[in-house]
Enzyme design. Structure first.
Site, PDB file in Angstrom:
ATOM      1  N   GLU A 186      -1.823 -16.814  -9.597  1.00 45.98           N
ATOM      2  CA  GLU A 186      -0.903 -16.022 -10.419  1.00 45.98           C
ATOM      3  C   GLU A 186       0.555 -16.402 -10.201  1.00 45.98           C
ATOM      4  O   GLU A 186       1.431 -15.925 -10.916  1.00 45.98           O
ATOM      5  CB  GLU A 186      -1.094 -14.535 -10.132  1.00 45.98           C
ATOM      6  CG  GLU A 186      -2.419 -14.005 -10.597  1.00 45.98           C
ATOM      7  CD  GLU A 186      -2.544 -12.500 -10.456  1.00 45.98           C
ATOM      8  OE1 GLU A 186      -1.507 -11.821 -10.272  1.00 45.98           O
ATOM      9  OE2 GLU A 186      -3.668 -11.988 -10.551  1.00 45.98           O
TER      10      GLU A 186
ATOM     11  N   TYR B  71       0.843  -1.190   0.000  1.00 47.15           N
ATOM     12  CA  TYR B  71       0.000   0.000   0.000  1.00 47.15           C
ATOM     13  C   TYR B  71       0.879   1.242   0.000  1.00 47.15           C
ATOM     14  O   TYR B  71       0.552   2.247  -0.623  1.00 47.15           O
ATOM     15  CB  TYR B  71      -0.935  -0.003   1.213  1.00 47.15           C
ATOM     16  CG  TYR B  71      -1.947  -1.112   1.155  1.00 47.15           C
ATOM     17  CD1 TYR B  71      -3.097  -0.997   0.389  1.00 47.15           C
ATOM     18  CD2 TYR B  71      -1.749  -2.293   1.868  1.00 47.15           C
ATOM     19  CE1 TYR B  71      -4.030  -2.018   0.332  1.00 47.15           C
ATOM     20  CE2 TYR B  71      -2.682  -3.320   1.822  1.00 47.15           C
ATOM     21  CZ  TYR B  71      -3.809  -3.179   1.052  1.00 47.15           C
ATOM     22  OH  TYR B  71      -4.725  -4.194   0.986  1.00 47.15           O
TER      23      TYR B  71
ATOM     24  N   CYS C   6      -6.685  -5.419  -6.946  1.00 50.60           N
ATOM     25  CA  CYS C   6      -6.271  -5.026  -5.604  1.00 50.60           C
ATOM     26  C   CYS C   6      -5.804  -6.217  -4.774  1.00 50.60           C
ATOM     27  O   CYS C   6      -5.224  -6.032  -3.709  1.00 50.60           O
ATOM     28  CB  CYS C   6      -7.356  -4.225  -4.901  1.00 50.60           C
ATOM     29  SG  CYS C   6      -8.947  -5.029  -4.771  1.00 50.60           S
ATOM     30  N   HIS C   7      -5.987  -7.446  -5.270  1.00 53.89           N
ATOM     31  CA  HIS C   7      -5.427  -8.604  -4.567  1.00 53.89           C
ATOM     32  C   HIS C   7      -3.896  -8.622  -4.656  1.00 53.89           C
ATOM     33  O   HIS C   7      -3.247  -9.324  -3.905  1.00 53.89           O
ATOM     34  CB  HIS C   7      -6.003  -9.919  -5.118  1.00 53.89           C
ATOM     35  CG  HIS C   7      -5.686 -10.175  -6.549  1.00 53.89           C
ATOM     36  ND1 HIS C   7      -6.438  -9.625  -7.573  1.00 53.89           N
ATOM     37  CD2 HIS C   7      -4.714 -10.913  -7.136  1.00 53.89           C
ATOM     38  CE1 HIS C   7      -5.945 -10.035  -8.719  1.00 53.89           C
ATOM     39  NE2 HIS C   7      -4.889 -10.805  -8.496  1.00 53.89           N
TER      40      HIS C   7
ATOM     41  N   ASN D  73     -12.986  -0.482  -4.445  1.00 54.40           N
ATOM     42  CA  ASN D  73     -12.743  -0.888  -5.829  1.00 54.40           C
ATOM     43  C   ASN D  73     -13.970  -1.627  -6.387  1.00 54.40           C
ATOM     44  O   ASN D  73     -14.341  -2.675  -5.885  1.00 54.40           O
ATOM     45  CB  ASN D  73     -11.504  -1.802  -5.843  1.00 54.40           C
ATOM     46  CG  ASN D  73     -11.124  -2.307  -7.200  1.00 54.40           C
ATOM     47  OD1 ASN D  73     -11.879  -2.230  -8.152  1.00 54.40           O
ATOM     48  ND2 ASN D  73      -9.934  -2.855  -7.288  1.00 54.40           N
TER      49      ASN D  73
END
Length: 110
Positions: free
Chosen positions: A103, A45, A76-77, A68
């Protein structure tokens, strides 16, 4: 469709023209910056706060991420707390580690 391919483990780029007018100017700035975080990478962040020129606004960045409207498209993950903790995720915290694992999180950049 792109989401199906994503959830089947394929690296996809959501190169879409998004209408984010519902957000505040600050939120749109955060979301636009978040949108460009590459697949498989994570940031803090604090990183995004610095990136948008507001280095003390880490909590506000978290608030913007919480609002979001498209958490899969505006990823945002891909944000962690500076201590490596998961932080929050607007679509439900149980999804965040699953998406990061999907991912194959490759690197973190501060």
């Amino acid at each position: 469709n792109l989401l199906s391919r994503y959830f089947n483990g394929e690296q996809v780029e959501f190169d879409l023209d998004l209408d984010l007018q519902a957000g505040t100017g600050f939120q749109r700035t955060v979301w636009n910056t978040t949108y460009h975080i590459p697949y498989g990478e994570v940031r803090s962040y604090g990183w995004i706060a610095k990136e948008i020129g507001k280095p003390q606004a880490m909590r506000a960045v978290g608030g913007a991420q919480g609002a979001n409207p498209l958490p899969m498209i505006i990823p945002c993950h891909r944000f962690l707390r500076s201590d490596g903790g998961l932080g929050c995720y607007s679509a439900g915290l149980h999804w965040k580690p699953k998406l990061l694992a999907l991912e194959g999180e490759t690197k973190s950049q501060e």
